[in-house]
Design an enzyme around this catalytic site. Structure first.
Site, PDB file in Angstrom:
ATOM      1  N   ARG A  32      39.898  39.125  41.466  1.00 25.13           N
ATOM      2  CA  ARG A  32      39.491  39.887  40.281  1.00 25.13           C
ATOM      3  C   ARG A  32      40.180  41.245  40.230  1.00 25.13           C
ATOM      4  O   ARG A  32      40.540  41.739  39.164  1.00 25.13           O
ATOM      5  CB  ARG A  32      37.967  40.048  40.243  1.00 25.13           C
ATOM      6  CG  ARG A  32      37.226  38.814  39.801  1.00 25.13           C
ATOM      7  CD  ARG A  32      37.506  38.504  38.317  1.00 25.13           C
ATOM      8  NE  ARG A  32      36.908  37.234  37.921  1.00 25.13           N
ATOM      9  CZ  ARG A  32      37.547  36.066  37.914  1.00 25.13           C
ATOM     10  NH1 ARG A  32      38.811  36.014  38.284  1.00 25.13           N
ATOM     11  NH2 ARG A  32      36.945  34.963  37.538  1.00 25.13           N
TER      12      ARG A  32
ATOM     13  N   GLU B 215      43.676  40.519  39.166  1.00 27.04           N
ATOM     14  CA  GLU B 215      43.655  40.180  37.742  1.00 27.04           C
ATOM     15  C   GLU B 215      43.510  41.435  36.884  1.00 27.04           C
ATOM     16  O   GLU B 215      44.197  41.598  35.857  1.00 27.04           O
ATOM     17  CB  GLU B 215      42.499  39.209  37.460  1.00 27.04           C
ATOM     18  CG  GLU B 215      42.421  38.704  36.036  1.00 27.04           C
ATOM     19  CD  GLU B 215      41.239  37.780  35.836  1.00 27.04           C
ATOM     20  OE1 GLU B 215      41.435  36.702  35.241  1.00 27.04           O
ATOM     21  OE2 GLU B 215      40.114  38.133  36.258  1.00 27.04           O
TER      22      GLU B 215
ATOM     23  N   SER C  44      52.334  56.800  44.451  1.00 26.78           N
ATOM     24  CA  SER C  44      52.480  56.491  45.868  1.00 26.78           C
ATOM     25  C   SER C  44      51.237  55.784  46.394  1.00 26.78           C
ATOM     26  O   SER C  44      50.107  56.089  45.992  1.00 26.78           O
ATOM     27  CB  SER C  44      52.707  57.782  46.670  1.00 26.78           C
ATOM     28  OG  SER C  44      52.667  57.524  48.071  1.00 26.78           O
TER      29      SER C  44
END
Length: 235
Positions: free
Chosen positions: A167, A170, A193
């Site tokens: 998740r 995603e 960074s």
């Protein structure tokens, strides 16, 4: 009287067939590291058989003291060493009955960083050792030393199959284009960074009383440079 070799464990956790063999290893671990290639070569000449590095690793399965003594030496590669090391660290944490967030407060670091220490994804710095020992007393001296070795920050290739990880992936993939656009608008042509970087986890209560997750990432902006020849110090 026939001398019968006895199996013992030497200073570096290696099993030996004779207590006299222990004298072969120098008293200081740095000397041991420096002399190890020559020692293996000499042993190979004496026996007439090559001694492979992998074989040495098999008979010396606890190189913790040796590695930690040389400062920035990298930890061993391979999942077995890391998995066993992490298992011991998490068992010690369990005995403390403290959460990562509680430990982090005692160390003065983010809770994600505290968790990374226990998963061998971050290096324990010397200034934090005493605080960690106080926070988690069950940690052994060997494991504290191993935590100070530069880790191999590998991850399990199957990690993406875990729903909580997928998740996050995603969310970044779906929001990635917009995030990049905002970085470019607000900062310029560059990236965030993940080295000069802080990440923290917390929970809040939503309007309906539900628990909500907040993950904040704070990374230094790194611009892409113009590759001017006059700035290239190798020329």
């Amino acid at each position: 009287h026939t001398h019968r070799p006895t199996t013992q464990t030497n200073t570096f956790g290696c099993r030996t067939k004779d207590h006299q063999a222990q004298a072969t290893y120098p008293a200081h671990p740095q000397n041991f590291i420096r002399r190890l290639p020559g020692m293996l070569q000499q042993r190979s000449l004496q026996t007439g058989r090559p001694i492979r590095a992998s074989r040495q690793a098999q008979c010396c399965r606890r190189p913790v003291r040796v590695l930690a003594a040389v400062g920035n030496t990298a930890a061993p590669f391979g999942s077995q060493w890391k998995d066993e090391h992490v298992a011991r660290l998490l068992a010690a944490k369990e005995k403390s009955s403290k959460s990562f967030t509680q430990i982090a407060k005692e160390l003065g670091v983010t809770n994600i960083y505290a968790a990374q220490l226990f998963y061998n994804q971050a290096q324990l710095k010397a200034e934090t050792v005493a605080k960690l020992q106080a926070a988690v007393p069950a940690l052994t001296a060997d494991d504290i030393l191993a935590m100070q070795v530069v880790p191999n920050r590998r991850f399990d290739k199957d990690l993406i199959q875990e729903p909580s990880i997928y998740r996050l992936y995603e969310a970044i993939m779906h929001g990635g284009t917009a995030i990049k656009a905002l970085i470019n608008e607000e900062c310029g042509d560059g990236i965030m960074s993940a080295i000069d970087y802080y990440v923290n986890f917390e929970t809040v209560v939503g309007k309906s009383g539900e628990k909500r997750i907040v993950i904040s990432m704070n990374g230094k902006y790194l611009p892409f440079v113009v590759q001017n020849l006059e700035d290239d110090v190798t020329r």
